[in-house]
Design an enzyme around this catalytic site. Sequence first.
Site, PDB file in Angstrom:
ATOM      1  NE  ARG A  28      -6.008   9.705   2.963  1.00 34.44           N
ATOM      2  CZ  ARG A  28      -4.498   9.631   2.785  1.00 34.44           C
ATOM      3  NH1 ARG A  28      -3.910  11.033   2.711  1.00 34.44           N
ATOM      4  NH2 ARG A  28      -3.626   8.720   2.654  1.00 34.44           N
ATOM      5  CE  LYS A  74      -3.740   2.476   2.430  1.00 34.75           C
ATOM      6  NZ  LYS A  74      -4.710   2.271   3.520  1.00 34.75           N
ATOM      7  CB  SER A  81     -11.291   7.584  -3.789  1.00 37.89           C
ATOM      8  OG  SER A  81     -10.139   7.724  -3.348  1.00 37.89           O
ATOM      9  CD  GLU A 115       5.531  -3.999   3.998  1.00 37.30           C
ATOM     10  OE1 GLU A 115       5.001  -5.063   4.477  1.00 37.30           O
ATOM     11  OE2 GLU A 115       6.192  -2.935   4.289  1.00 37.30           O
ATOM     12  CE  LYS A 147      -3.864   8.073   6.503  1.00 38.15           C
ATOM     13  NZ  LYS A 147      -5.015   7.145   6.612  1.00 38.15           N
ATOM     14  CE1 TYR A 163     -14.984   3.333  -2.861  1.00 41.67           C
ATOM     15  CE2 TYR A 163     -13.118   3.421  -4.365  1.00 41.67           C
ATOM     16  CZ  TYR A 163     -13.611   3.425  -3.078  1.00 41.67           C
ATOM     17  OH  TYR A 163     -12.617   3.483  -1.831  1.00 41.67           O
ATOM     18  CE  LYS A 192      -6.092   2.002  -0.671  1.00 38.54           C
ATOM     19  NZ  LYS A 192      -6.578   1.869   0.872  1.00 38.54           N
TER      20      LYS A 192
HETATM   21  C1  PBG Z   1      -7.256   3.680   5.182  1.00 45.23           C
HETATM   22  C2  PBG Z   1      -7.734   3.439   3.912  1.00 45.23           C
HETATM   23  C3  PBG Z   1      -7.447   4.389   3.110  1.00 45.23           C
HETATM   24  C4  PBG Z   1      -8.265   3.800   1.702  1.00 45.23           C
HETATM   25  C5  PBG Z   1      -8.655   2.518   2.226  1.00 45.23           C
HETATM   26  N1  PBG Z   1      -8.325   2.367   3.396  1.00 45.23           N
HETATM   27  C6  PBG Z   1      -7.056   5.637   2.787  1.00 45.23           C
HETATM   28  C7  PBG Z   1      -5.721   6.064   3.428  1.00 45.23           C
HETATM   29  O1  PBG Z   1      -4.657   5.188   3.463  1.00 45.23           O
HETATM   30  O2  PBG Z   1      -5.490   7.027   3.924  1.00 45.23           O
HETATM   31  C8  PBG Z   1      -8.218   4.384   0.252  1.00 45.23           C
HETATM   32  C9  PBG Z   1      -9.123   3.980  -0.458  1.00 45.23           C
HETATM   33  C10 PBG Z   1      -9.530   4.896  -1.627  1.00 45.23           C
HETATM   34  O3  PBG Z   1      -8.939   5.984  -2.081  1.00 45.23           O
HETATM   35  O4  PBG Z   1     -10.408   4.483  -2.369  1.00 45.23           O
HETATM   36  N2  PBG Z   1      -6.982   2.663   6.102  1.00 45.23           N
END
Ligand code: PBG
Length: 430
Positions: free
Chosen positions: A308, A298, A377, A336, A320, A416, A351
């Site tokens: 968010r 990730k 997203s 990982e 992050k 989505y 991701k």
């Molecule tokens: C948080 C989480 C995030 C997403 C899924 N779980 C956002 C982040 O890590 O800040 C993002 C999913 C998306 O953008 O569609 N644990």
Amino acid sequence: MASTTIVKPQWSLSGIDCQRYGGLKPSPSAKFCHLGAASRRQPSRRLLVVRASENHNDYSIKKMGMSDAECEAAVVAGNVPEAPPVPPKPAAPAGTPVVPLLPLSRRPRRNRRSPALRSAFQETNLSPANFVYPLFIHEGEEDTPIGAMPGCYRLGWRHGLVEEVAKARDVGVNSIVLFPKVPDALKSPTGDEAYNDSGLVPRTIRLLKDKFPDLVIYTDVALDPYSSDGHDGIVREDGVIMNDETVHQLCKQAVSQARAGADVVSPSDMMDGRVGAIRAALDAEGFHHVSIMSYTAKYASSFYGPFREALDSNPRFGDKKTYQMNPANYREALIETREDESEGADILLVKPGLPYLDIIRLLRDNSPLPIAAYQVSGEYSMIKAGGVLKMIDEEKVMMESLMCLRRAGADIILTYFALQAARCLCGEKR
Ligand code: PBG
């Protein structure tokens, strides 16, 4: 000669048969019809029929009343029956240069020259069974549109959510992942609401399992929706995200979700060692049958922006980057992968999706575990925005992007677009 092709359903779920995307499509002249009553409740009678040609002609209709032996004898005697003439060579436009044929032993275009050939040689397929549908839920009764994600809503957990799940199942999407919008008053520095057995997520899981016992429910394991700091872990006063203490909380969260009936818990927090700890915690409570989908690779990505906003979960300070991976890194994903495999992950997730196809392929080639891709997203919203502005064909780009994630090596895709794409695969247009 008129021929009729029965297109066999590629899958059958929830009582409907669907076509494989990119398979045989009716040509403009072809007829597409349903055999029998096209009711959703009667799937066995719902077959799609493509007529390859409507041009009936005499050659196929007239019967001479001859036996097989008489037909053979006639041909041997030189009385060959009439067949349609060899079609004339199609004319090229005036001015087309006349050139000698290139001396090619291989012309790859031969295998692409008709829909039937293209469909026969298609290497990758897309099915609603590959989709996991991420759904945002909240405590309210209404469904609230999410500004940055056109077509997505924060769904009321008791009403809108149940309707959306029913619609998805109707077109073969039987897997969902839940993301809660938690009231600010329930957020805290240690995110304890994450393992409240009567909290929004466990309550919703119980409701869904009651209504749809065979629905596959994935959950997100991370503190950010519950953290007053908007981070995935507990934040020390100097800003450090505390690893092992956070893992302790995540184990409680995962067990609480499993107790409510979750099928797959999905740690998205990127703390070290959380997969092994969650596995041990689940097993200790008798949840050895509950799977772990680890967010293995990730990345600290700006493509999460709209998400968010949807959950109001932006970090209150900083970013992050001390836990999510550097988008510049490739080989680090193997570290990982090794950890998650040895700690007992059942599914490895990459991701974001489309900008990280190389990472999907890397994991695919280096692990025998199923691979998931998350079309996040920002990817979704860009396609939607391009479509709304008429800069791209939204539906075609949607299907292509999903197919590309599969081609890169993803078994399942969190998207989505799950409902919209599944409808498209089922031949429904909305
Ligand atoms: C948080 C989480 C995030 C997403 C899924 N779980 C956002 C982040 O890590 O800040 C993002 C999913 C998306 O953008 O569609 N644990």
